[in-house]
Motif scaffolding. Sequence first.
Motif, PDB file in Angstrom:
ATOM      1  N   ALA A  14      17.973  -7.322  -6.436  1.00 37.74           N
ATOM      2  CA  ALA A  14      18.531  -7.195  -7.900  1.00 37.74           C
ATOM      3  C   ALA A  14      18.622  -5.666  -8.332  1.00 37.74           C
ATOM      4  N   GLY A  15      18.484  -4.770  -7.011  1.00 42.89           N
ATOM      5  CA  GLY A  15      18.475  -3.358  -7.181  1.00 42.89           C
ATOM      6  C   GLY A  15      17.306  -2.867  -7.739  1.00 42.89           C
ATOM      7  N   ARG A  16      16.287  -3.165  -7.652  1.00 43.33           N
ATOM      8  CA  ARG A  16      15.109  -2.606  -8.121  1.00 43.33           C
ATOM      9  C   ARG A  16      14.286  -2.184  -6.558  1.00 43.33           C
ATOM     10  N   THR A  17      13.340  -1.230  -6.986  1.00 42.78           N
ATOM     11  CA  THR A  17      12.604  -0.700  -5.651  1.00 42.78           C
ATOM     12  C   THR A  17      11.335  -1.058  -5.795  1.00 42.78           C
ATOM     13  N   PRO A  18      10.778  -2.191  -4.845  1.00 42.79           N
ATOM     14  CA  PRO A  18       9.489  -2.841  -4.968  1.00 42.79           C
ATOM     15  C   PRO A  18       8.831  -2.342  -4.119  1.00 42.79           C
ATOM     16  N   VAL A  19       7.362  -2.162  -4.560  1.00 44.12           N
ATOM     17  CA  VAL A  19       6.237  -2.080  -3.145  1.00 44.12           C
ATOM     18  C   VAL A  19       5.527  -3.474  -3.332  1.00 44.12           C
ATOM     19  N   HIS A  20       5.397  -4.074  -2.132  1.00 43.40           N
ATOM     20  CA  HIS A  20       4.817  -5.445  -1.935  1.00 43.40           C
ATOM     21  C   HIS A  20       3.222  -5.104  -1.647  1.00 43.40           C
ATOM     22  N   VAL A  21       2.511  -5.640  -2.566  1.00 42.77           N
ATOM     23  CA  VAL A  21       1.062  -5.477  -2.487  1.00 42.77           C
ATOM     24  C   VAL A  21       0.706  -6.798  -1.632  1.00 42.77           C
ATOM     25  N   ASP A  22       0.273  -6.731  -0.697  1.00 43.73           N
ATOM     26  CA  ASP A  22       0.154  -8.067   0.333  1.00 43.73           C
ATOM     27  C   ASP A  22      -1.408  -7.710   0.279  1.00 43.73           C
ATOM     28  N   ALA A  23      -1.927  -8.652  -0.802  1.00 47.21           N
ATOM     29  CA  ALA A  23      -3.708  -8.659  -0.618  1.00 47.21           C
ATOM     30  C   ALA A  23      -3.904  -9.647  -1.441  1.00 47.21           C
ATOM     31  N   ALA A  24      -5.071 -10.227  -1.297  1.00 50.13           N
ATOM     32  CA  ALA A  24      -5.797 -11.323  -1.936  1.00 50.13           C
ATOM     33  C   ALA A  24      -6.324 -10.760  -3.311  1.00 50.13           C
ATOM     34  N   PHE A  25      -5.738 -11.426  -4.532  1.00 46.86           N
ATOM     35  CA  PHE A  25      -6.278 -11.012  -5.648  1.00 46.86           C
ATOM     36  C   PHE A  25      -7.814 -11.048  -6.067  1.00 46.86           C
ATOM     37  N   ALA A  26      -8.333 -11.942  -5.326  1.00 48.55           N
ATOM     38  CA  ALA A  26      -9.784 -12.013  -5.203  1.00 48.55           C
ATOM     39  C   ALA A  26     -10.533 -10.895  -4.919  1.00 48.55           C
ATOM     40  N   ASP A  27      -9.825  -9.914  -4.130  1.00 45.31           N
ATOM     41  CA  ASP A  27     -10.593  -8.599  -3.590  1.00 45.31           C
ATOM     42  C   ASP A  27     -10.316  -7.631  -4.436  1.00 45.31           C
ATOM     43  N   ALA A  28      -9.396  -7.701  -5.478  1.00 47.61           N
ATOM     44  CA  ALA A  28      -9.237  -6.552  -6.101  1.00 47.61           C
ATOM     45  C   ALA A  28     -10.164  -5.589  -6.681  1.00 47.61           C
ATOM     46  N   ALA A  29     -10.934  -6.626  -7.268  1.00 47.84           N
ATOM     47  CA  ALA A  29     -12.258  -5.793  -8.195  1.00 47.84           C
ATOM     48  C   ALA A  29     -13.192  -4.933  -7.378  1.00 47.84           C
ATOM     49  N   ASP A  30     -13.224  -5.774  -6.092  1.00 48.85           N
ATOM     50  CA  ASP A  30     -14.098  -5.136  -5.348  1.00 48.85           C
ATOM     51  C   ASP A  30     -13.581  -3.797  -4.502  1.00 48.85           C
ATOM     52  N   ALA A  31     -12.236  -3.941  -4.602  1.00 51.60           N
ATOM     53  CA  ALA A  31     -11.225  -2.784  -4.085  1.00 51.60           C
ATOM     54  C   ALA A  31     -11.540  -1.454  -4.975  1.00 51.60           C
ATOM     55  N   GLY A  32     -11.905  -1.964  -6.202  1.00 53.32           N
ATOM     56  CA  GLY A  32     -11.818  -0.882  -7.267  1.00 53.32           C
ATOM     57  C   GLY A  32     -10.895  -0.700  -8.473  1.00 53.32           C
ATOM     58  N   LEU A  33     -10.035  -1.851  -8.114  1.00 60.72           N
ATOM     59  CA  LEU A  33      -8.993  -1.978  -9.414  1.00 60.72           C
ATOM     60  C   LEU A  33      -9.610  -2.490 -10.750  1.00 60.72           C
ATOM     61  N   PRO A  34      -9.041  -1.655 -11.565  1.00 58.80           N
ATOM     62  CA  PRO A  34      -9.828  -2.075 -13.155  1.00 58.80           C
ATOM     63  C   PRO A  34      -9.256  -3.326 -13.387  1.00 58.80           C
ATOM     64  N   MET A  35     -10.098  -4.169 -13.969  1.00 57.81           N
ATOM     65  CA  MET A  35      -9.708  -5.549 -14.532  1.00 57.81           C
ATOM     66  C   MET A  35      -9.387  -5.482 -15.848  1.00 57.81           C
TER      67      MET A  35
END
Length: 450
Positions: A427-448
């Motif tokens: 569709a003409g956008r510029t994506p970055v594919h985050v290829d990771a399990a959401f269950a690991d996001a908090a442990d990786a340091g992502l704010p919930m």
Amino acid sequence: MDVITIDTPQLGDRSYLVHDGTSALVIDAQRDIDRVEQAARAAGVTVTHVAETHIHNDYVTGGLVYAQKHGAAYLVNAADTVSFERTPISDGETVQVGDLTVKAVATPGHTHHHLSFVVSHGEDQAVFSGGGVLYGSVGRTDLLGHEHTEGLTHDQYAAARRLAQEAAAEAALYPTHGFGSFCSSGPATGASESTLGEQFAANHVYTDPDEEHFVRELIANLTAYPSYYVHMGPANSGGPVEADLSVPASLTAEELTARLDRGEWVVDLRRRVAYAADHLAGTISFEYGDGGSFTTFLGWIFPYEQQLTLVGSEDDVENAIRDLSRIGIDSPDAAVGEDPRQLAPGAAVSSYDRVDWAGLLKNRPTDEPILDVRRTEEFAASHLDGAVNVPLHELVARMDEVPAGRVWVHCGSGYRAGVAASLLERAGRTPVHVDAAFADAADAGLPMAT
């Protein structure tokens, strides 16, 4: 009595071959009937009857074709309106399949005319419950329209009790749905086998003594289901034809390029890692082989009126054709091969960034949006602080709601995010594919979000 299970994990369903050593009954056959034929040959039995528990909403049946091809009686509820010849069967009626006695029991709920089949062989008994009583849950009751949901949910509660009167607690239970199928109204237990009596103690349809409470709770927890379901009921009532599972001749480079130029649906089956690194511009990434994700999500967003072209290895194309036939996507074209530049020399190629959670934390500017393409109920349960939610199955129609600029897109495992990234790029956008399990996001340091 011997029961052979033909599992279709791509859709979360099971079909069954039940026999006495000589004569056999097939229940809820999937469209690719060669698997049932192989099972019958291996068992050395003759299939004399084929039965449907209901007009299916999540796959195209192979029951009619099997019955016609092998001269078997085709047992379909007499109350169902169909356009083909069948052997009508109604509540309480029995048929003999060799030494097996097969009794039809009306168990409405999943559909109005749903039947379960109680099969007896001497002291042995088995219950084939279709979309009625599942392992730990019951079939969903909203597939026939909102106006029917409450009534069908009451029916489902009553039908479970009727089934308990018709079969012994020791009877083995064999549901069709509940192994990942969206036809389940709630999370199944993950059990591979059970008895009716075990469900008395563990299944909420039995353990909840308050019918009104059961109805409210079940309806409140119904979630979105794939849009391809709308095609399944009419296909099954109309009488499906035998699927063509052959791999077509590969498209020429010129024709493949022309289809991309016209904006047609050209689906790349390669692994999402390979796709992100190098692909034909305008293709859509649907990695083949990731459990049931391929069939479910392609069927969910593919416009059925359009021609589908598959791009990938011969094995992946062949397997994808089989899987898609089960949901009524017939005769896709194909370009066999895995090198984009060889498949369409001169056509535009593209790539986009792919990262894990650490890569997002390190490289994402704070003003660039995060797009969560999980389903609404997944997002509501837990999500990243500041993330925008547009479920994958709504993304094409809601593309204008996606924030402008570079978009970091994630899901629960990386699969849906890969599909979404390809749709965004298309569709003409510029994506970055985050290829990771959401269950690991908090442990990786992502704010919930709190």
